[in-house]
Write a protein that holds these residues in place. Structure first.
Motif, PDB file in Angstrom:
ATOM      1  N   THR A  19     -11.171 -30.163  20.549  1.00 52.17           N
ATOM      2  CA  THR A  19     -11.450 -30.245  19.117  1.00 52.17           C
ATOM      3  C   THR A  19     -10.154 -30.418  18.341  1.00 52.17           C
ATOM      4  O   THR A  19      -9.060 -30.163  18.853  1.00 52.17           O
ATOM      5  CB  THR A  19     -12.159 -28.968  18.636  1.00 52.17           C
ATOM      6  OG1 THR A  19     -11.340 -27.831  18.950  1.00 52.17           O
ATOM      7  CG2 THR A  19     -13.515 -28.807  19.306  1.00 52.17           C
ATOM      8  N   GLY A  20     -10.283 -30.849  17.106  1.00 57.40           N
ATOM      9  CA  GLY A  20      -9.155 -30.892  16.185  1.00 57.40           C
ATOM     10  C   GLY A  20      -7.973 -31.684  16.707  1.00 57.40           C
ATOM     11  O   GLY A  20      -8.114 -32.772  17.276  1.00 57.40           O
ATOM     12  N   LEU A  21      -6.785 -31.097  16.527  1.00 55.07           N
ATOM     13  CA  LEU A  21      -5.565 -31.759  16.965  1.00 55.07           C
ATOM     14  C   LEU A  21      -5.540 -31.960  18.473  1.00 55.07           C
ATOM     15  O   LEU A  21      -4.958 -32.924  18.970  1.00 55.07           O
ATOM     16  CB  LEU A  21      -4.343 -30.941  16.528  1.00 55.07           C
ATOM     17  CG  LEU A  21      -3.941 -31.034  15.058  1.00 55.07           C
ATOM     18  CD1 LEU A  21      -2.757 -30.121  14.779  1.00 55.07           C
ATOM     19  CD2 LEU A  21      -3.590 -32.470  14.694  1.00 55.07           C
ATOM     20  N   GLY A  22      -6.167 -31.030  19.204  1.00 56.68           N
ATOM     21  CA  GLY A  22      -6.203 -31.167  20.653  1.00 56.68           C
ATOM     22  C   GLY A  22      -6.907 -32.435  21.083  1.00 56.68           C
ATOM     23  O   GLY A  22      -6.454 -33.144  21.991  1.00 56.68           O
ATOM     24  N   ALA A  23      -8.022 -32.750  20.437  1.00 59.48           N
ATOM     25  CA  ALA A  23      -8.764 -33.966  20.769  1.00 59.48           C
ATOM     26  C   ALA A  23      -7.929 -35.205  20.467  1.00 59.48           C
ATOM     27  O   ALA A  23      -7.876 -36.151  21.267  1.00 59.48           O
ATOM     28  CB  ALA A  23     -10.073 -33.998  19.994  1.00 59.48           C
ATOM     29  N   LYS A  24      -7.264 -35.214  19.319  1.00 64.36           N
ATOM     30  CA  LYS A  24      -6.437 -36.371  18.949  1.00 64.36           C
ATOM     31  C   LYS A  24      -5.244 -36.509  19.885  1.00 64.36           C
ATOM     32  O   LYS A  24      -4.875 -37.616  20.288  1.00 64.36           O
ATOM     33  CB  LYS A  24      -5.954 -36.224  17.507  1.00 64.36           C
ATOM     34  CG  LYS A  24      -5.167 -37.434  16.996  1.00 64.36           C
ATOM     35  CD  LYS A  24      -4.766 -37.258  15.553  1.00 64.36           C
ATOM     36  CE  LYS A  24      -4.128 -38.534  14.995  1.00 64.36           C
ATOM     37  NZ  LYS A  24      -2.974 -38.999  15.783  1.00 64.36           N
ATOM     38  N   GLU A 407      -3.184 -25.347  20.902  1.00 58.82           N
ATOM     39  CA  GLU A 407      -1.903 -24.698  20.619  1.00 58.82           C
ATOM     40  C   GLU A 407      -0.732 -25.623  20.931  1.00 58.82           C
ATOM     41  O   GLU A 407       0.198 -25.772  20.130  1.00 58.82           O
ATOM     42  CB  GLU A 407      -1.784 -23.417  21.450  1.00 58.82           C
ATOM     43  CG  GLU A 407      -0.447 -22.704  21.304  1.00 58.82           C
ATOM     44  CD  GLU A 407      -0.268 -21.590  22.317  1.00 58.82           C
ATOM     45  OE1 GLU A 407       0.567 -20.708  22.070  1.00 58.82           O
ATOM     46  OE2 GLU A 407      -0.956 -21.612  23.364  1.00 58.82           O
ATOM     47  N   ILE A 408      -0.766 -26.262  22.106  1.00 58.40           N
ATOM     48  CA  ILE A 408       0.328 -27.146  22.496  1.00 58.40           C
ATOM     49  C   ILE A 408       0.367 -28.372  21.591  1.00 58.40           C
ATOM     50  O   ILE A 408       1.437 -28.843  21.197  1.00 58.40           O
ATOM     51  CB  ILE A 408       0.185 -27.549  23.973  1.00 58.40           C
ATOM     52  CG1 ILE A 408       0.297 -26.307  24.867  1.00 58.40           C
ATOM     53  CG2 ILE A 408       1.250 -28.570  24.364  1.00 58.40           C
ATOM     54  CD1 ILE A 408       0.012 -26.572  26.327  1.00 58.40           C
ATOM     55  N   ALA A 409      -0.803 -28.889  21.230  1.00 54.45           N
ATOM     56  CA  ALA A 409      -0.857 -30.070  20.365  1.00 54.45           C
ATOM     57  C   ALA A 409      -0.260 -29.786  18.990  1.00 54.45           C
ATOM     58  O   ALA A 409       0.380 -30.657  18.383  1.00 54.45           O
ATOM     59  CB  ALA A 409      -2.296 -30.547  20.228  1.00 54.45           C
ATOM     60  N   LYS A 410      -0.441 -28.582  18.481  1.00 52.22           N
ATOM     61  CA  LYS A 410       0.116 -28.231  17.172  1.00 52.22           C
ATOM     62  C   LYS A 410       1.640 -28.180  17.214  1.00 52.22           C
ATOM     63  O   LYS A 410       2.316 -28.546  16.252  1.00 52.22           O
ATOM     64  CB  LYS A 410      -0.429 -26.880  16.725  1.00 52.22           C
ATOM     65  CG  LYS A 410      -1.880 -26.912  16.278  1.00 52.22           C
ATOM     66  CD  LYS A 410      -2.353 -25.527  15.864  1.00 52.22           C
ATOM     67  CE  LYS A 410      -3.806 -25.566  15.414  1.00 52.22           C
ATOM     68  NZ  LYS A 410      -4.307 -24.205  15.060  1.00 52.22           N
ATOM     69  N   ILE A 411       2.184 -27.716  18.348  1.00 52.57           N
ATOM     70  CA  ILE A 411       3.635 -27.579  18.460  1.00 52.57           C
ATOM     71  C   ILE A 411       4.287 -28.905  18.815  1.00 52.57           C
ATOM     72  O   ILE A 411       5.365 -29.241  18.329  1.00 52.57           O
ATOM     73  CB  ILE A 411       3.979 -26.516  19.522  1.00 52.57           C
ATOM     74  CG1 ILE A 411       3.376 -25.165  19.124  1.00 52.57           C
ATOM     75  CG2 ILE A 411       5.491 -26.380  19.695  1.00 52.57           C
ATOM     76  CD1 ILE A 411       3.511 -24.102  20.187  1.00 52.57           C
ATOM     77  N   PHE A 412       3.621 -29.684  19.674  1.00 51.28           N
ATOM     78  CA  PHE A 412       4.175 -30.950  20.151  1.00 51.28           C
ATOM     79  C   PHE A 412       3.180 -32.072  19.890  1.00 51.28           C
ATOM     80  O   PHE A 412       2.516 -32.550  20.808  1.00 51.28           O
ATOM     81  CB  PHE A 412       4.480 -30.869  21.646  1.00 51.28           C
ATOM     82  CG  PHE A 412       5.391 -29.739  22.018  1.00 51.28           C
ATOM     83  CD1 PHE A 412       6.737 -29.783  21.704  1.00 51.28           C
ATOM     84  CD2 PHE A 412       4.896 -28.624  22.669  1.00 51.28           C
ATOM     85  CE1 PHE A 412       7.577 -28.738  22.040  1.00 51.28           C
ATOM     86  CE2 PHE A 412       5.726 -27.573  23.014  1.00 51.28           C
ATOM     87  CZ  PHE A 412       7.073 -27.629  22.694  1.00 51.28           C
ATOM     88  N   PRO A 413       3.043 -32.516  18.642  1.00 53.31           N
ATOM     89  CA  PRO A 413       2.058 -33.558  18.348  1.00 53.31           C
ATOM     90  C   PRO A 413       2.395 -34.904  18.963  1.00 53.31           C
ATOM     91  O   PRO A 413       1.539 -35.763  19.097  1.00 53.31           O
ATOM     92  CB  PRO A 413       2.072 -33.635  16.820  1.00 53.31           C
ATOM     93  CG  PRO A 413       3.415 -33.116  16.430  1.00 53.31           C
ATOM     94  CD  PRO A 413       3.750 -32.059  17.440  1.00 53.31           C
ATOM     95  N   MET A 414       3.662 -35.101  19.332  1.00 46.27           N
ATOM     96  CA  MET A 414       4.064 -36.354  19.965  1.00 46.27           C
ATOM     97  C   MET A 414       4.840 -36.027  21.230  1.00 46.27           C
ATOM     98  O   MET A 414       5.389 -34.935  21.376  1.00 46.27           O
ATOM     99  CB  MET A 414       4.947 -37.185  19.019  1.00 46.27           C
ATOM    100  CG  MET A 414       4.254 -37.594  17.722  1.00 46.27           C
ATOM    101  SD  MET A 414       5.366 -38.492  16.631  1.00 46.27           S
ATOM    102  CE  MET A 414       5.676 -39.957  17.603  1.00 46.27           C
ATOM    103  N   ALA A 415       4.880 -36.976  22.165  1.00 40.19           N
ATOM    104  CA  ALA A 415       5.651 -36.781  23.398  1.00 40.19           C
ATOM    105  C   ALA A 415       7.121 -36.616  23.044  1.00 40.19           C
ATOM    106  O   ALA A 415       7.680 -37.390  22.276  1.00 40.19           O
ATOM    107  CB  ALA A 415       5.458 -37.967  24.330  1.00 40.19           C
ATOM    108  N   LEU A 416       7.746 -35.585  23.608  1.00 47.54           N
ATOM    109  CA  LEU A 416       9.128 -35.281  23.267  1.00 47.54           C
ATOM    110  C   LEU A 416      10.096 -35.597  24.391  1.00 47.54           C
ATOM    111  O   LEU A 416      11.289 -35.435  24.232  1.00 47.54           O
ATOM    112  CB  LEU A 416       9.254 -33.787  22.922  1.00 47.54           C
ATOM    113  CG  LEU A 416       8.419 -33.310  21.732  1.00 47.54           C
ATOM    114  CD1 LEU A 416       8.643 -31.824  21.522  1.00 47.54           C
ATOM    115  CD2 LEU A 416       8.788 -34.071  20.482  1.00 47.54           C
TER     116      LEU A 416
END
Length: 433
Positions: A19-24, A407-416
């Motif tokens: 859901t949410g940012l995780g899905a995106k 949780e991980i998606a919120k902290i790292f929305p893009m590949a770092l």
């Protein structure tokens, strides 16, 4: 038990709807489906009684993202990055028959003997330094393993960074004597400086695992391991960012200049090439996940396509190449993760016994056809397909992974990328083979 009852000791697999940012986040990475799995262990292994994680599906096939729960988000991210790469770009080589060590957890000597004798393996990796067992119990277990293996078998011990330097100096001579000699002692202490000091002291050959896997920069850590003259480097495909990433890290480390890195020359006496010189699997091979009929015979090995002056093979002896023995190991992977480890071993043409036989420690699997152990080797399946008829994990377990992805998606929305400072897990080393 009713005929249609679900047995307690079996693998579980169910769809995860993020859901949410995780899905995106997953969609942007090219992930088309995600599944939560849970597999009970046959025996408690470093505090783990049941293994759980995610299976991600992309255009190239299936991949595993199963960071342990004591890993903070920035450490867990490497696992997801590796899974994204495998699911969307494929493996660096077709999984091929891989020689194994048998893993002996903290068990009674009689159980250790049974594990060794039924494995078909010529090398045993024995867990030691666990809070549940004393040094005397470790000694007894090692003696039993030596009796079961015979004089020609090889024994490794793994302390998972549990000892201080002084504790290692006290314990290792006892373990060497009990085992009748050790191939190496894996990560006896947390700090690389302590590992180097123990290697220099000559108590036992020393190998690094957590010093590489949990380092802020695995690239630098590998170079330091080689420069320190350690006997072996243990690498795990998914925790380090996937098999292609690990292959490239090793190639880059071996390509360091002799002035900076006196170890790690290639088979022909020249430094191994940087990863940029290796032919990419996308250009030179078909994806083994898609070759469902026979992933081994239907796919070329990229190592065979290298120019004559390009070396992608790591000889099995540190004495031969002045670099450490490279050992590919499992992080208690499911069958999907084991295929990534087999691919890494094949891409490097590693000849040392690998720690990929941990499927024996689990009650079942999540694939229709699991990698199987035969005569001390791990053999790839003829096709890779999830067993969607398995019972589903509990809603609580599915939600736990949904929350972790979020949780991980919120902290790292893009590949770092992987060159960043990371937090250490709450317990050094986490869990693994």
């Amino acid at each position: 038990m009713p005929e249609n009852a679900i047995p307690e000791n079996c693998a579980r697999l169910g769809r995860l709807e993020p859901t949410g940012l995780g899905a995106k986040w997953l969609a942007d990475a090219g992930i088309t489906a995600a599944y939560v799995y849970e597999i009970p262990m046959t025996t408690q292994f470093r505090g783990i009684t049941s293994r759980d994680g995610l299976i991600l599906q992309g255009a190239a096939g299936l991949a595993e993202a199963a960071p342990f729960w004591n890993y903070p988000p920035d450490v867990a991210l490497r696992w997801f990055e590796g899974a994204f790469a495998v699911a969307t770009k494929g493996l660096p080589a077709a999984p091929a028959p891989t020689p194994l060590n048998v893993t002996v957890p903290i068990v009674e000597p009689a159980t250790a003997v049974r594990l060794v004798e039924t494995s078909g393996c010529l090398t045993a990796k024995v867990k030691v330094a666990d809070p549940r067992a004393s040094l005397e119990e470790d000694v007894a277990r090692l003696r039993a393993v030596r009796d079961a293996l015979g004089a020609s078998g090889k024994i490794r011990v793994d302390a998972n960074a549990a000892w201080t330097n002084s504790e290692a100096r006290e314990a290792l001579p006892r373990l060497v004597e009990a085992a009748g000699g050790l191939e190496y002692a894996e990560q006896p202490c947390r700090k690389l400086a302590d590992l180097a000091a123990l290697q220099e002291l000559g108590v036992a050959p020393i190998a690094a695992d957590e010093s590489i896997r949990l380092a802020a920069s695995p690239e630098r850590a590998l170079r330091e391991v080689m420069a320190a003259g350690l006997a072996a480097a243990v690498v795990k495909a998914m925790p380090l960012g996937g098999p292609t990433r690990v292959r490239n890290l090793i190639s880059e480390s071996l390509a360091s200049s002799p002035a900076d890195l006196p170890t790690g020359t290639g088979q022909n006496g020249k430094s191994a090439p940087p990863a940029s010189n290796l032919q990419t699997p996308a250009n030179n091979q078909r994806n083994p996940i898609n070759n469902l009929q026979n992933p081994v015979s239907n796919q070329q090995n990229p190592a065979n396509n290298l120019p004559n002056n390009t070396v992608n093979r790591l000889p099995p002896s540190a004495a031969e190449n002045r670099g450490p023995l490279i050992v590919v190991s499992s992080a208690l992977d499911s069958g999907v993760g084991l295929l990534a480890g087999m691919s890494l071993a094949a891409s490097l043409q590693v000849e040392a016994a690998c720690g990929l036989g941990t499927g024996r420690l689990m009650r079942g699997g999540i694939l229709v056809e699991e990698p199987r152990i035969e005569d001390g080797q791990l053999l790839p399946p003829t096709k890779v397909e999830l067993n969607l008829d398995l019972p589903a994990p509990s809603p609580e377990q599915v939600q736990r992974w949904r929350s972790r992805v979020e949780e991980i998606a919120k902290i790292f929305p893009m590949a770092l990328g992987l060159n960043r400072k990371v937090c250490r897990p709450q317990r050094a080393g986490g869990v693994g083979d």
